[in-house]
Design a protein around this motif. Structure first.
Motif, mmCIF file in Angstrom:
data_model
loop_
_atom_site.group_PDB
_atom_site.id
_atom_site.type_symbol
_atom_site.label_atom_id
_atom_site.label_comp_id
_atom_site.label_asym_id
_atom_site.label_seq_id
_atom_site.Cartn_x
_atom_site.Cartn_y
_atom_site.Cartn_z
ATOM 1 N N TRP A 7 0.846 -1.206 0.000
ATOM 2 C CA TRP A 7 0.000 0.000 0.000
ATOM 3 C C TRP A 7 0.877 1.249 0.000
ATOM 4 O O TRP A 7 0.659 2.173 -0.779
ATOM 5 C CB TRP A 7 -0.875 0.059 1.249
ATOM 6 N N GLY A 8 1.858 1.250 0.914
ATOM 7 C CA GLY A 8 2.705 2.427 1.038
ATOM 8 C C GLY A 8 3.489 2.712 -0.228
ATOM 9 O O GLY A 8 3.625 3.876 -0.637
ATOM 10 N N LEU A 9 4.020 1.683 -0.865
ATOM 11 C CA LEU A 9 4.771 1.876 -2.103
ATOM 12 C C LEU A 9 3.870 2.365 -3.235
ATOM 13 O O LEU A 9 4.282 3.182 -4.066
ATOM 14 C CB LEU A 9 5.474 0.573 -2.504
ATOM 15 N N ALA A 10 2.634 1.874 -3.272
ATOM 16 C CA ALA A 10 1.685 2.337 -4.292
ATOM 17 C C ALA A 10 1.319 3.805 -4.051
ATOM 18 O O ALA A 10 1.234 4.609 -4.989
ATOM 19 C CB ALA A 10 0.433 1.465 -4.271
ATOM 20 N N ILE A 11 1.097 4.160 -2.793
ATOM 21 C CA ILE A 11 0.819 5.553 -2.453
ATOM 22 C C ILE A 11 2.012 6.436 -2.812
ATOM 23 O O ILE A 11 1.860 7.548 -3.344
ATOM 24 C CB ILE A 11 0.481 5.668 -0.955
ATOM 25 N N ARG A 12 3.199 5.945 -2.552
ATOM 26 C CA ARG A 12 4.422 6.705 -2.850
ATOM 27 C C ARG A 12 4.556 6.942 -4.354
ATOM 28 O O ARG A 12 4.940 8.042 -4.793
ATOM 29 C CB ARG A 12 5.631 5.942 -2.306
ATOM 30 N N LEU A 13 4.229 5.944 -5.146
ATOM 31 C CA LEU A 13 4.245 6.115 -6.604
ATOM 32 C C LEU A 13 3.225 7.169 -7.033
ATOM 33 O O LEU A 13 3.523 8.045 -7.859
ATOM 34 C CB LEU A 13 3.952 4.783 -7.292
ATOM 35 N N ALA A 14 2.029 7.097 -6.469
ATOM 36 C CA ALA A 14 0.992 8.066 -6.833
ATOM 37 C C ALA A 14 1.422 9.489 -6.498
ATOM 38 O O ALA A 14 1.225 10.418 -7.294
ATOM 39 C CB ALA A 14 -0.313 7.726 -6.099
ATOM 40 N N GLN A 15 2.040 9.677 -5.337
ATOM 41 C CA GLN A 15 2.471 11.015 -4.948
ATOM 42 C C GLN A 15 3.607 11.516 -5.835
ATOM 43 O O GLN A 15 3.665 12.704 -6.175
ATOM 44 C CB GLN A 15 2.918 11.006 -3.473
ATOM 45 N N ARG A 16 4.530 10.637 -6.233
ATOM 46 C CA ARG A 16 5.622 11.051 -7.116
ATOM 47 C C ARG A 16 5.111 11.356 -8.514
ATOM 48 O O ARG A 16 5.504 12.355 -9.130
ATOM 49 C CB ARG A 16 6.698 9.955 -7.167
ATOM 50 N N LEU A 17 4.228 10.528 -9.024
ATOM 51 C CA LEU A 17 3.679 10.739 -10.372
ATOM 52 C C LEU A 17 2.966 12.081 -10.471
ATOM 53 O O LEU A 17 3.110 12.797 -11.462
ATOM 54 C CB LEU A 17 2.701 9.607 -10.711
ATOM 55 N N THR A 18 2.221 12.436 -9.454
ATOM 56 C CA THR A 18 1.336 13.605 -9.522
ATOM 57 C C THR A 18 1.932 14.870 -8.936
ATOM 58 O O THR A 18 1.371 15.957 -9.129
ATOM 59 C CB THR A 18 0.035 13.318 -8.757
ATOM 60 N N GLY A 19 3.060 14.738 -8.207
ATOM 61 C CA GLY A 19 3.603 15.906 -7.539
ATOM 62 C C GLY A 19 2.781 16.352 -6.345
ATOM 63 O O GLY A 19 2.976 17.448 -5.825
ATOM 64 N N GLY A 20 1.831 15.520 -5.924
ATOM 65 C CA GLY A 20 1.020 15.842 -4.761
ATOM 66 C C GLY A 20 -0.284 16.548 -5.085
ATOM 67 O O GLY A 20 -0.955 17.040 -4.182
ATOM 68 N N VAL A 21 -0.657 16.587 -6.379
ATOM 69 C CA VAL A 21 -1.937 17.184 -6.765
ATOM 70 C C VAL A 21 -2.809 16.112 -7.419
ATOM 71 O O VAL A 21 -2.328 15.063 -7.833
ATOM 72 C CB VAL A 21 -1.743 18.385 -7.709
ATOM 73 N N GLU A 22 -4.091 16.395 -7.542
ATOM 74 C CA GLU A 22 -5.040 15.357 -7.928
ATOM 75 C C GLU A 22 -5.189 15.143 -9.428
ATOM 76 O O GLU A 22 -5.384 14.005 -9.887
ATOM 77 C CB GLU A 22 -6.417 15.682 -7.337
ATOM 78 N N ALA A 23 -5.110 16.185 -10.231
ATOM 79 C CA ALA A 23 -5.483 16.101 -11.642
ATOM 80 C C ALA A 23 -4.808 14.959 -12.409
ATOM 81 O O ALA A 23 -5.469 14.251 -13.176
ATOM 82 C CB ALA A 23 -5.219 17.443 -12.328
ATOM 83 N N PRO A 24 -3.494 14.723 -12.232
ATOM 84 C CA PRO A 24 -2.864 13.646 -13.005
ATOM 85 C C PRO A 24 -3.445 12.257 -12.732
ATOM 86 O O PRO A 24 -3.335 11.366 -13.593
ATOM 87 C CB PRO A 24 -1.395 13.726 -12.578
ATOM 88 N N LEU A 25 -4.040 12.056 -11.556
ATOM 89 C CA LEU A 25 -4.624 10.749 -11.282
ATOM 90 C C LEU A 25 -5.763 10.436 -12.239
ATOM 91 O O LEU A 25 -5.999 9.278 -12.594
ATOM 92 C CB LEU A 25 -5.140 10.695 -9.837
ATOM 93 N N LYS A 26 -6.484 11.468 -12.664
ATOM 94 C CA LYS A 26 -7.610 11.271 -13.569
ATOM 95 C C LYS A 26 -7.161 10.943 -14.980
ATOM 96 O O LYS A 26 -7.955 10.467 -15.796
ATOM 97 C CB LYS A 26 -8.492 12.523 -13.575
ATOM 98 N N ALA A 27 -5.885 11.215 -15.278
ATOM 99 C CA ALA A 27 -5.368 10.964 -16.627
ATOM 100 C C ALA A 27 -4.401 9.792 -16.646
ATOM 101 O O ALA A 27 -3.618 9.632 -17.583
ATOM 102 C CB ALA A 27 -4.671 12.221 -17.154
ATOM 103 N N SER A 28 -4.465 8.956 -15.632
ATOM 104 C CA SER A 28 -3.547 7.826 -15.543
ATOM 105 C C SER A 28 -4.237 6.673 -14.842
ATOM 106 O O SER A 28 -5.320 6.817 -14.271
ATOM 107 C CB SER A 28 -2.275 8.229 -14.786
ATOM 108 N N GLY A 29 -3.614 5.527 -14.907
ATOM 109 C CA GLY A 29 -4.176 4.363 -14.242
ATOM 110 C C GLY A 29 -3.100 3.343 -13.975
ATOM 111 O O GLY A 29 -2.043 3.339 -14.616
ATOM 112 N N ILE A 30 -3.352 2.468 -13.008
ATOM 113 C CA ILE A 30 -2.398 1.424 -12.688
ATOM 114 C C ILE A 30 -3.153 0.120 -12.497
ATOM 115 O O ILE A 30 -4.265 0.107 -11.947
ATOM 116 C CB ILE A 30 -1.566 1.792 -11.444
#
Length: 494
Positions: free
Chosen positions: A428-451
């Motif tokens: 869980w922590g590693l997945a969260i860490r990837l999400a935070q690095r990918l997005t820079g800590g903002v939400e918008a990139p999550l909507k344009a990506s998937g895992i």
């Protein structure tokens, strides 16, 4: 329990509790379903001491209590507390001069509600439910002047009763020996219809400072690696070692236990004897400590049904995540983004994963060398409700990994959590860490990506227009997560 996004009305409230041992004020702030304590003070006024002598509150004790109440009334006013509940329990209820004490307190501007024994028991039961919504058993609140029992099950409080078995009264009852003591308690309970049908063989939920002190002793005896009182579980067999310890250790040795107050240390032998009698009479299999009791129950009783149905862990994690986030908080979006990787997990673990996602940005302001340790501290020792000891460890493990902690340095927790569950929390922590690095800590990139996990591959996909989000640091964290999931990393640019 309601996991959905909920409004978190933030206000400041207080409860002033006039008990037999102490007069206390607790000030709360935060969301109504999971308020945090921002001020807590008590004065050991000992209002119940004089009752055994002449049935009255002694003048010097009344004076100490009234001085404390005047201070609390003034503090609450200047703390901008919007709602103050002031309640009195056994000592004031039973004292011949109790009405005089209430009248004197009213001069300080306090509207005191004198609780009956059953009302006190009901509030304690609701306090347990506020922190342990799925509690099924008997809430047992031990105070200075009385003992309250309340049946808790299916989110409701059932039968309630109050008995003159507070710690201030126990020494006299124990003078005839342990067998006579248990017979007297059994007779008291039987006269009131307890245990009655369906109330034997149930766990106890221990409420009150004397029970918590007894649990502190148990943590000291067992050298528990995570010494958290709330939801600490004691099996029936623990009573034997507790009783032996209260007979073996002198007052100074008991007082030296971390967090042990002098008045609680002195009452430990009586509290242990009472608990042993209750366990025998009610055929109790185990006991669970609840840090939430009468005061929290009063707050919980004032909530509407929709607010009561909220999950206190999720509400508190969301509030804390919002308070400490760098940008607009989006922990739920992170939880949804990583969810496809953990579709097979138990609902209880999904709940802790959601809490970890909501807290995924809380340690960013710490020194970079200690962010992982800060995450661990928040998970293990945060003021969370409705989470057991294994749940705290899983939350801490996820945050430790999420903030870049070296795996070999995560604190050992013995056999409290299985290696498999700890490994999952690390994922869980590693997945969260990837999400935070990918997005820079903002939400918008999550909507344009998937895992997703697809045929042994961990596939990270980026929509058109978002390809530049890929980079060395993102690919590195993708590889680390893939290794933890026993998969091969794959970056797909749609």
């Amino acid at each position: 329990m309601n996991f959905l996004r909920t409004k978190q009305a933030v206000s400041r409230s207080a409860v002033i509790d006039i008990g037999s041992n102490s007069v206390r004020i607790v000030v709360y702030e935060g969301p109504a379903r999971a308020p945090a304590v921002i001020f807590n003070e008590k004065v050991a006024a000992g209002l119940g001491r004089g009752l055994a002598i002449d049935g009255r509150i002694a003048p010097e004790d009344a004076t100490r209590g009234l001085v404390a109440l005047r201070r609390y009334a003034l503090l609450a006013q200047h703390m901008d507390v919007k709602s103050v509940q002031c309640v009195a329990t056994a000592a004031v209820r039973d004292a011949a001069n109790g009405p005089d004490f209430i009248a004197a307190a009213a001069e300080a501007g306090l509207d005191i509600r004198l609780l009956s024994g059953e009302e006190e028991a009901e509030a304690a039961g609701h306090g347990v439910l506020s922190a342990i919504p799925d509690a099924h058993g008997i809430a047992v609140d031990l105070g200075g002047g009385s003992l309250e029992l309340a049946e808790v099950s299916d989110g409701r409080v059932g039968r309630c009763a109050s008995f003159p078995l507070g710690v201030l009264r126990l020494p006299a009852l124990r003078q005839g020996g342990e067998q006579a003591f248990e017979r007297a308690i059994r007779k008291m309970l039987r006269t009131a219809g307890w245990p009655g049908e369906g109330l034997t063989g149930l766990p106890l939920y221990l409420v009150g400072g004397s029970w918590r002190a007894l649990s502190r002793l148990d943590l000291e005896l067992t050298k528990d690696p995570l010494a958290v009182l709330d939801q600490h579980t004691l099996p029936r067999s623990a009573l034997r070692r507790l009783i032996r310890a209260t007979k073996r250790l002198n007052f100074e040795e008991l007082r030296a236990i971390p967090g042990m107050a002098s008045n609680r240390a002195a009452a430990l032998p009586d509290a242990a004897a009472l608990l042993a009698a209750l366990v025998n009479i009610l055929e109790v299999p185990e006991m669970t400590v609840s840090s939430s009791g009468l005061r929290e129950g009063l707050l919980y009783q004032a909530l509407d049904a929709e607010t009561r149905a909220q999950d206190p862990l999720i509400v508190a994690a969301e509030f804390e995540g919002r308070r400490l986030a760098r940008f607009a908080p989006h922990g739920r979006a992170i939880a949804d983004w990583i969810a496809p990787l953990f579709a097979d997990e138990a609902p209880a673990d999904s709940r802790v994963r959601l809490a970890a996602s909501l807290l995924s940005d809380v340690a960013w302001s710490a020194n970079p060398d200690f962010r992982a340790e800060r995450g661990t501290e928040i998970g293990l020792h945060g003021n969370w409700r409705s989470i057991d000891i294994p749940g705290r460890i899983l939350l801490a493990r996820a945050l430790y990994a999420g903030f870049g902690g070296a795996d070999a340095e995560f604190p050992a927790m013995g056999t409290l959590v299985s290696p498999e569950r700890l490994a999952r929390a690390r994922q869980w922590g590693l997945a969260i860490r990837l999400a935070q690095r990918l997005t820079g800590g903002v939400e918008a990139p999550l909507k344009a990506s998937g895992i997703a996990l697809v045929d042994g591959r961990l596939r990270l996909s980026l929509d058109a227009g978002w390809h530049h989000l890929a980079g060395e640091s993102v690919e590195r964290r993708l590889r680390v997560l893939a290794q933890a999931l026993d998969a091969k990393p794959e970056l797909v640019l749609v």
